[in-house]
Design an enzyme around this catalytic site. Structure first.
Site, short mmCIF file in Angstrom:
data_model
loop_
_atom_site.label_atom_id
_atom_site.label_comp_id
_atom_site.label_asym_id
_atom_site.label_seq_id
_atom_site.Cartn_x
_atom_site.Cartn_y
_atom_site.Cartn_z
N ASP A 69 5.87 3.09 5.45
CA ASP A 69 6.36 3.89 4.33
C ASP A 69 6.45 5.37 4.71
OD1 ASP A 69 6.62 1.64 2.76
OD2 ASP A 69 5.25 2.30 1.18
N ASN A 120 8.40 10.59 -2.95
CA ASN A 120 7.24 10.10 -3.70
C ASN A 120 6.69 11.15 -4.66
OD1 ASN A 120 6.85 7.44 -2.98
ND2 ASN A 120 5.30 7.84 -1.42
N ASP A 121 6.20 12.25 -4.10
CA ASP A 121 5.48 13.17 -4.96
C ASP A 121 5.28 14.55 -4.37
OD1 ASP A 121 3.42 12.64 -3.07
OD2 ASP A 121 2.70 11.00 -4.29
N SER A 165 -0.08 8.69 -7.33
CA SER A 165 -0.19 8.75 -8.79
C SER A 165 -0.94 7.55 -9.35
CB SER A 165 1.22 8.82 -9.40
OG SER A 165 1.18 8.78 -10.80
N SER A 211 -3.36 5.93 -7.89
CA SER A 211 -4.79 6.16 -7.64
C SER A 211 -5.41 7.07 -8.69
CB SER A 211 -5.00 6.84 -6.29
OG SER A 211 -4.49 6.05 -5.26
#
Lengths: 292, 292, 292, 292
Positions: free
Chosen positions: A69, A145-146, A189, A191
């Site tokens: 990933d 993702n973030d 997020s 987690s």
């Protein structure tokens, strides 16, 4: 979309990635496709002269991304503004983003060449950091993702003032904050207590990390929201912005971080593999009845 | 317990603390009590010659601690092995540990001198860090709230192998882990999703920080448990142990952290103030019906 | 939208609602607006002859809804298929849906008549229950907040098999399941651990109630998803579907519940009041720094 | 403890339980032990004349309990006041309470007869319900897992006023409340967000079910606490107390439920099987690295 040129990006650290890269190169060239290789890939498969820069490779009609990933996250930042579609070939453990396993490489390439694929557009974020009176754009990055703003290892609480579209919402007293895409909802997020969001959706998730108030909860705002975070107090600890867990920069008190939807989505190719709900089952064991 | 000598510890950074320290000094001396002052307190109230080391001050029959929860945490580490009882005088916002507000100082001192008080014993933790083949004790500290093992700002996941009494329990994939006392259950552990635990209890709470598995949950083990944490993989990021959010040291992969109940509890004096359930109401708004 | 006729729906049980209804009736009629009253409202304000059925009242250009969030939920089911916009006048405590307080009634009505309003469209859900071999539609309802499938007071665990768009996703072992709109994200779903979702969004939230597996988490699916829930085992306890906490019906094992976006949104009128972020602050105390 | 008489309690509904009961009966009698059988067990193994009441069976030196966790919960209420130790033989899926699997029956019985066992004492709760002016004890029950006060399927919120040792703590607005032992921490309390508590501990867990305030969190109080819950408002829905998910009774508004530690612990025999941490691994997958 007709595939005349296909790029290959591979995780430099993984032998398996290079092995698969070589196989794909041969298979595709035997079928008349021009294959564009990263410098390090070309070198390692003994054809250094064909090496190209990342920017040249991502000019292809599509890019095969070989790794986990993390490799896809990194490549998505390269491909975003060009709209180059990516076909992830996963090595090592199966991830939420990875699609094709090495043993399915040839059928996947056949599907690609014969047009038997679909393109999933995944929303990305654009993050800008502004500093000082001029508020000039000092750093910016794309995230699949973030975007995470978090403190350092001394674990002092941060005070993060959040506005949405210029309107004050709240000040999080927390270890940090995660601003995620739907794709990122299955990463950090999750987690921190955030919900699972179908990756085809258009929304921005804001999830505090260890909030020091009990009232905080993950918040989902519309796709056209612009989120502004200001680090309020002078923290004695180091505060950082990190994008996709990979690249980042330190912040000072008063710095302003703006996050909004990127104009460029990531484009992931799928050739009949597992969908989001399948991945919930295999990755998060949703299919099992793990009753206690 | 008859109070012949009373020590005064005050937060050096707070004017209010020194003002209250001066008032307490005068009030107590007028009643025939010997008052022991920290060097910086003696200096700031214009009586530098009376200044003593922290170790000398905590030899008193009791110690007045002037500051916030942080000052009490720091003082508790000084007092622990001597068993010196502490009376917290809170300055600034009301905390879970602070007891007497400055305007109630004189009645509180009267209560202290006339024996109208109770002593709450609060369990503390002892944390040791071991490194290398000899596993010699390399660092150790006492904690009234918590021992935290956490990663740095690059937000890489840690793999923390936990055993209890030598028996393997699980490997947390998480941002870190909080090992807390009941007193610490209202501090960082609460932010990470842990339960509230009455401070008179004897138990150790283990709460992962942002666990990357969905199955982790706070775990409470008996007071006689010895918890061992090993940092498993070679982390590229800095990992630290932090005690009560105040003191700490960096860890290397393979380091072993052992946490168990300290033989010395903290001893807090109470003179009729708010109890734990009152504090839940005032600090966490449990008394209100904040129905949405 | 020009307001020639305005309906008034009021909570029959509340004196205050009827008092405000009477005031609004007079104010509007003095300004040449035709006012349509529910039977019980007409009766209670001493003008029984003007009483109309709910269906007639909701034929108006707009409807004033006087009561709490519950009254609005009930009225929204009446208005949905006609698209009648609603202006909520809140009585009693301020809710997430209520908009205008009684003391602001006249300016709000002025705004309404002069066109100074906006219309917020809020996604609703349509829920159908199917039973037996023919799977004929046996009951259906619209929801502005949520559709809840839950067990009775004997607290036996339910096994709820969920598919999305005909594809199996998971079987929840839980006390029940909440399928909510963004508007409903601040209601029951929040209690069950769900995220806050901006009410302008188009998505469906699926939140299990007390899941007996640790891996469950709230799931957000796209607006065009059709969610099917089958109650799997023969439950000895009573299982019910409840819509907006108000209307419901019992289920048998094997019954199938289908939930999808309603073709009719609820239309809420706003005249310059608090927006969603303001309500987070006032209702959930997000504006405060309730640091512990 | 020398085992002269051993009782056998078996889940009447399970063929396997009766099969194992017969085998145990023969094995024990061949070794000179007097075996006491429940009426239904005696009947089903073709020796009806030996049938005894449950009360007579639990007068034995120890009782073999054949079934799942539910059978043990039920038997523990029979055995509690006599202190009869129980050896659980699990049929069907492995539970947190069950200990010996049928294939290990003979070695387990040998261990029992030769004294190679330990006795785990597990805290139980005593629940009393009081009604009206006289507050006479109207119903009482023992619980090994939990006492649950919850509403019925119409999902109206309950207002539950909680005091501890006569002191008001808070009023939960929630679907209900779970008052659990450490043993019960791995049952319903876990679903509602509670922590895992080692079963050897002495504490009472209070966990709200779907609290309608965001500030509620599981609370652990000392073993000597007396918890009083009053159902505050007149609920239109049915409210029930349920003990160990098995027996219960309806409540009226104003009813008072008192819960405190039972004077009688449950006594579980262990013969070298999995301990609590092993069960965390096997039941909750704590041993695996289910990294996503």
């Amino acid at each position: 979309m007709f595939m005349r040129t296909i790029g290959i990006m591979a995780n430099a650290g993984k032998d398996a990635a290079l092995h698969v890269a070589k196989a794909a190169d041969e298979y595709l060239r035997a079928r008349g496709v021009a294959v564009l290789l990263q410098h390090h890939v070309a070198e390692e498969i003994g054809d250094a002269g064909r090496g190209l820069s990342d920017s040249e490779v991502t000019d292809a009609d599509a890019v095969l991304v070989m790794g986990g990933d993390g490799t896809i996250l990194a490549t998505s930042r390269e491909c975003a503004s060009k709209g180059t579609p990516m076909l992830p070939i996963h090595l090592g453990r199966f991830g939420f983003l990875t699609e094709v396993s090495p043993e399915d490489l040839n059928p996947a390439l056949d599907a690609l060449l014969s047009g038997n694929f679909t393109v999933d557009e995944r929303m990305m974020l654009r993050c800008e950091s502004l500093r000082g009176a001029d508020e000039e754009d000092q750093a910016s990055a794309f995230a699949l993702n973030d975007v995470v703003i978090a403190n350092g290892p001394l674990s002092r609480v941060l005070h993060l003032r959040m506005s949405v579209n210029g309107k004050y919402v709240t000040t999080y007293a927390a270890d940090g904050i995660i601003i995620a895409t739907p794709t990122g909802s299955t990463a950090y997020s999750l987690s921190a207590g955030g919900p699972l969001v179908h990756p085809s959706m258009q929304t921005i998730l804001v999830t505090p990390i260890c909030p020091h108030t009990l009232t905080a909860r993950a918040l989902l705002v519309p796709e056209d929201a612009e989120i502004t975070i200001v680090v309020e107090r002078d923290p004695q600890d180091m505060v950082r912005v990190t994008v996709d867990g990979q690249v980042g920069f330190p912040l000072l008190a008063g710095d302003e971080i703006k996050v909004r939807r990127s104009p460029y989505p990531a484009r992931l190719l799928t050739v009949g593999g597992a969908d989001f709900y399948d991945k919930l089952q295999s990755k998060l064991r949703w299919g099992e009845r793990m009753v206690y």
